[in-house]
Write a protein that holds these residues in place. Structure first.
Motif, mmCIF file in Angstrom:
data_model
loop_
_atom_site.group_PDB
_atom_site.id
_atom_site.type_symbol
_atom_site.label_atom_id
_atom_site.label_comp_id
_atom_site.label_asym_id
_atom_site.label_seq_id
_atom_site.Cartn_x
_atom_site.Cartn_y
_atom_site.Cartn_z
ATOM 1 N N PRO A 335 -28.945 -18.234 1.104
ATOM 2 C CA PRO A 335 -29.605 -16.978 1.450
ATOM 3 C C PRO A 335 -31.077 -16.947 1.046
ATOM 4 N N ALA A 336 -31.912 -16.370 1.900
ATOM 5 C CA ALA A 336 -33.358 -16.378 1.688
ATOM 6 C C ALA A 336 -33.772 -15.728 0.378
ATOM 7 N N ARG A 337 -32.990 -14.751 -0.083
ATOM 8 C CA ARG A 337 -33.354 -14.041 -1.324
ATOM 9 C C ARG A 337 -33.461 -15.009 -2.494
ATOM 10 N N LEU A 338 -32.653 -16.071 -2.484
ATOM 11 C CA LEU A 338 -32.703 -17.055 -3.565
ATOM 12 C C LEU A 338 -34.015 -17.827 -3.575
ATOM 13 N N GLY A 339 -34.744 -17.800 -2.481
ATOM 14 C CA GLY A 339 -36.019 -18.501 -2.394
ATOM 15 C C GLY A 339 -37.208 -17.622 -2.711
ATOM 16 N N SER A 340 -36.977 -16.449 -3.262
ATOM 17 C CA SER A 340 -38.070 -15.532 -3.610
ATOM 18 C C SER A 340 -38.541 -15.772 -5.036
ATOM 19 N N THR A 341 -39.761 -15.342 -5.308
ATOM 20 C CA THR A 341 -40.315 -15.467 -6.654
ATOM 21 C C THR A 341 -40.615 -14.084 -7.216
ATOM 22 N N ASN A 342 -40.530 -13.963 -8.513
ATOM 23 C CA ASN A 342 -40.808 -12.710 -9.191
ATOM 24 C C ASN A 342 -42.320 -12.484 -9.238
ATOM 25 N N PRO A 343 -42.833 -11.351 -8.734
ATOM 26 C CA PRO A 343 -44.281 -11.128 -8.683
ATOM 27 C C PRO A 343 -44.939 -11.053 -10.060
ATOM 28 N N ARG A 344 -44.151 -10.744 -11.074
ATOM 29 C CA ARG A 344 -44.719 -10.637 -12.419
ATOM 30 C C ARG A 344 -44.650 -11.962 -13.159
ATOM 31 N N HIS A 345 -43.499 -12.632 -13.089
ATOM 32 C CA HIS A 345 -43.307 -13.864 -13.859
ATOM 33 C C HIS A 345 -43.573 -15.119 -13.040
ATOM 34 N N HIS A 346 -43.738 -14.967 -11.705
ATOM 35 C CA HIS A 346 -44.002 -16.113 -10.831
ATOM 36 C C HIS A 346 -42.940 -17.194 -11.039
ATOM 37 N N ALA A 347 -41.696 -16.764 -11.109
ATOM 38 C CA ALA A 347 -40.564 -17.667 -11.344
ATOM 39 C C ALA A 347 -39.462 -17.345 -10.335
ATOM 40 N N PRO A 348 -38.537 -18.282 -10.093
ATOM 41 C CA PRO A 348 -37.408 -18.015 -9.191
ATOM 42 C C PRO A 348 -36.375 -17.143 -9.894
ATOM 43 N N SER A 349 -36.766 -15.924 -10.212
ATOM 44 C CA SER A 349 -35.965 -15.063 -11.076
ATOM 45 C C SER A 349 -34.627 -14.683 -10.459
ATOM 46 N N PHE A 350 -34.601 -14.412 -9.153
ATOM 47 C CA PHE A 350 -33.322 -14.040 -8.535
ATOM 48 C C PHE A 350 -32.362 -15.221 -8.544
ATOM 49 N N ALA A 351 -32.888 -16.422 -8.255
ATOM 50 C CA ALA A 351 -32.055 -17.625 -8.324
ATOM 51 C C ALA A 351 -31.540 -17.816 -9.747
ATOM 52 N N SER A 352 -32.365 -17.478 -10.719
ATOM 53 C CA SER A 352 -31.956 -17.592 -12.121
ATOM 54 C C SER A 352 -30.811 -16.638 -12.432
ATOM 55 N N VAL A 353 -30.886 -15.413 -11.898
ATOM 56 C CA VAL A 353 -29.831 -14.431 -12.126
ATOM 57 C C VAL A 353 -28.522 -14.885 -11.489
ATOM 58 N N VAL A 354 -28.614 -15.376 -10.253
ATOM 59 C CA VAL A 354 -27.408 -15.851 -9.561
ATOM 60 C C VAL A 354 -26.791 -17.024 -10.311
ATOM 61 N N GLN A 355 -27.642 -17.902 -10.808
ATOM 62 C CA GLN A 355 -27.155 -19.057 -11.562
ATOM 63 C C GLN A 355 -26.449 -18.598 -12.838
ATOM 64 N N THR A 356 -26.987 -17.565 -13.484
ATOM 65 C CA THR A 356 -26.358 -17.009 -14.684
ATOM 66 C C THR A 356 -24.972 -16.446 -14.359
ATOM 67 N N VAL A 357 -24.881 -15.726 -13.255
ATOM 68 C CA VAL A 357 -23.596 -15.137 -12.850
ATOM 69 C C VAL A 357 -22.562 -16.231 -12.587
ATOM 70 N N SER A 358 -22.977 -17.308 -11.913
ATOM 71 C CA SER A 358 -22.032 -18.397 -11.633
ATOM 72 C C SER A 358 -21.553 -19.052 -12.912
ATOM 73 N N ALA A 359 -22.445 -19.205 -13.883
ATOM 74 C CA ALA A 359 -22.049 -19.789 -15.169
ATOM 75 C C ALA A 359 -21.055 -18.886 -15.889
ATOM 76 N N VAL A 360 -21.286 -17.568 -15.816
ATOM 77 C CA VAL A 360 -20.371 -16.608 -16.448
ATOM 78 C C VAL A 360 -18.980 -16.722 -15.831
ATOM 79 N N VAL A 361 -18.928 -16.812 -14.511
ATOM 80 C CA VAL A 361 -17.638 -16.865 -13.813
ATOM 81 C C VAL A 361 -16.858 -18.120 -14.194
#
Length: 480
Positions: A335-361
């Motif tokens: 999904p395209a949302r995973l390819g977005s960057t955080n305007p404040r941190h200039h990092a793949p923050s959404f991809a980071s969140v999704v990755q965190t959720v997968s690790a939790v599961v």
């Protein structure tokens, strides 16, 4: 100041890139941190000595480092021709096409997810052991694991340079204490003087050599992550090759020297027994040696640094995984949302969140099954990751050979790095594959049936990726 950039693509829309000013040192720090040096010395070395070829185990680490250095020759030679971040999957796609590239991407996601979850299990066990050692209460190991996961989530959400600083501080501490221990051992001569017989062919070429090489290879997982940070690196055509070579050499020498130091501390006649007691849960080869040569105070410091080593390791893997998701999203595979960057941190923050959720599961599922944190969680996940990484390196070496074979102008005058090195790397890695699979139950801690299923997971991921491939296009290759 760093920022995200966007490249226009008429056919598929904007392709976002990460930017930064990471130098060779910062990238090497993150890669070595992912290798978790203190964790490997404390865990893999006793396994290599006690379950492998005994006092010849240091050579197992040198063999693994040599194979990876040969692999790195072709890997870095192709770096200027790979116009995007993504490490293995970008290289494989450039050399073998999008189907094989997506197969490599799926294997990488499986391998990194597995080792990350495994480290969370190890962290839970180690943290509980540390707390109870100092007289604290004994609580379920998974509480420490999820607390660690939460802290990693916060750091992974922010810019990579913050993670680089955190990893750097942790890494300096763990390497320093181990170097101090190595110096103390060799300065005093150990139990019987330096064990030069560790390098004798009669001791190296024991039936357990394969076990030593296997656990040496697990200690290098993540070294290719130098290429994942290419968009955030300063002058990547120079930074990435230098960081890759430095990472392999530093990790290999450090492991081999520290393994030899622990063997020397116990003596040629006692090293195997000391390592075996560690495997039986009756001692700790690294910490007990630190107590004997550095005193109880520095032993306690090393015990704490073992925790920071594990934390640095899991944070580094988190960053790598987030960037794999980011790159795949910008290829329109995810999904395209995973390819977005955080305007404040200039990092793949959404991809980071999704990755965190997968690790939790995944971690929660393993907890609910009731697996032991070391043998069940760490052992099995490390096994899956090791098989996946060796498979990825084999396919990448083939991709390098094919790429330059199809482009003789790019390979002109460079037969060694473009033709010879990839072939030698494939042969060496095939031998390593046989060593890993023939000793796989030692890593997973399970029976032959369970180990076989786990070993097939990376191969299944590769096949699935190839079947689903062809859905994205590569950037146009540019001359170096």
């Amino acid at each position: 100041m760093t920022q995200a950039t966007t490249d226009a693509d008429a056919s598929t829309g904007p392709v976002r890139r990460l930017t930064g000013q990471l130098g060779v040192g910062a990238i090497v720090f993150m890669v070595i941190a992912a290798a978790a040096p203190l964790t490997v010395i404390g865990g893999n070395v006793p396994l290599a000595v006690g379950g492998g070829n005994g006092i010849g185990a240091p050579v197992g680490f040198l063999i693994a480092a040599t194979v990876l250095l040969v692999f790195a020759i072709g890997f870095v030679t192709m770096t200027p021709h790979v116009r995007e971040a993504g490490a293995f999957f970008s290289y494989v796609a450039t050399g073998l096409g999008s189907r094989a590239g997506l197969g490599a991407a799926f294997v990488a996601l499986v391998a990194y997810t597995a080792i990350q979850v495994g480290i969370y299990g190890y962290m839970g066990w180690a943290a509980n052991d540390l707390v109870t050692y100092f007289g604290g209460p004994e609580i379920p190991w998974w509480i420490y694991s999820f607390v660690t996961l939460a802290v990693v989530a916060v750091l992974g959400y922010r810019h990579i340079e913050l993670s680089a600083r955190v990893l750097g501080v942790a890494l300096v501490g763990e390497i320093t204490i181990m170097v101090v221990l190595d110096v103390a051992i060799f300065a005093t001569g150990g139990a019987e003087g330096p064990v030069w017989s560790s390098f004798s062919p009669s001791n190296v070429l024991q039936p357990g050599l394969g076990v030593a090489v296997l656990f040496a290879l697990t200690g290098f997982i993540g070294f290719e992550a130098t290429a994942v940070f290419r968009d955030e690196a300063r002058t990547p055509e120079r930074t990435i090759p230098r960081a890759t070579y430095l990472a392999v050499v530093i990790i290999g020498v450090f492991y081999a020297l520290s393994c030899w130091a622990l063997v020397t501390a116990a003596g040629a006649g006692g090293a195997v027994d000391v390592a075996q007691r560690t495997l039986d849960g009756e001692g700790n080869m690294m910490l007990d040696t630190a107590d004997a040569y550095l005193g109880a105070g520095l032993r306690d410091v090393m015990n704490v640094l073992l925790i920071t080593s594990l934390f640095a390791c899991v944070l580094s893997f988190h960053n790598v995984l987030a960037r794999y998701l980011f790159s795949l999203a910008n290829k329109h595979v995810l999904p395209a949302r995973l390819g977005s960057t955080n305007p404040r941190h200039h990092a793949p923050s959404f991809a980071s969140v999704v990755q965190t959720v997968s690790a939790v599961v995944v971690l929660l599922a393993l907890v609910l099954v009731g697996l032991d944190p070391l043998v069940g969680v760490f052992g099995s996940m490390a096994g899956v990751s090791t098989v996946g990484m060796v498979l990825l390196m084999i396919v990448t070496s083939v991709a390098v050979f094919v790429y330059f074979s199809r482009r003789p102008d790019a390979a002109r005058g460079r037969v060694l790095p473009t033709r010879v090195a990839p072939v030698v790397a494939v042969l060496g890695l095939l031998v390593c594959t046989w060593l890993v699979l023939s000793n796989f139950t030692l890593v997973t801690g399970g029976g032959a049936g369970v180990s076989t299923v786990l070993a097939l997971v990376p191969a299944a991921a590769f096949v699935l990726g190839c079947v689903l491939g062809g859905r994205y296009t590569l950037q146009e290759d540019e001359p170096a």
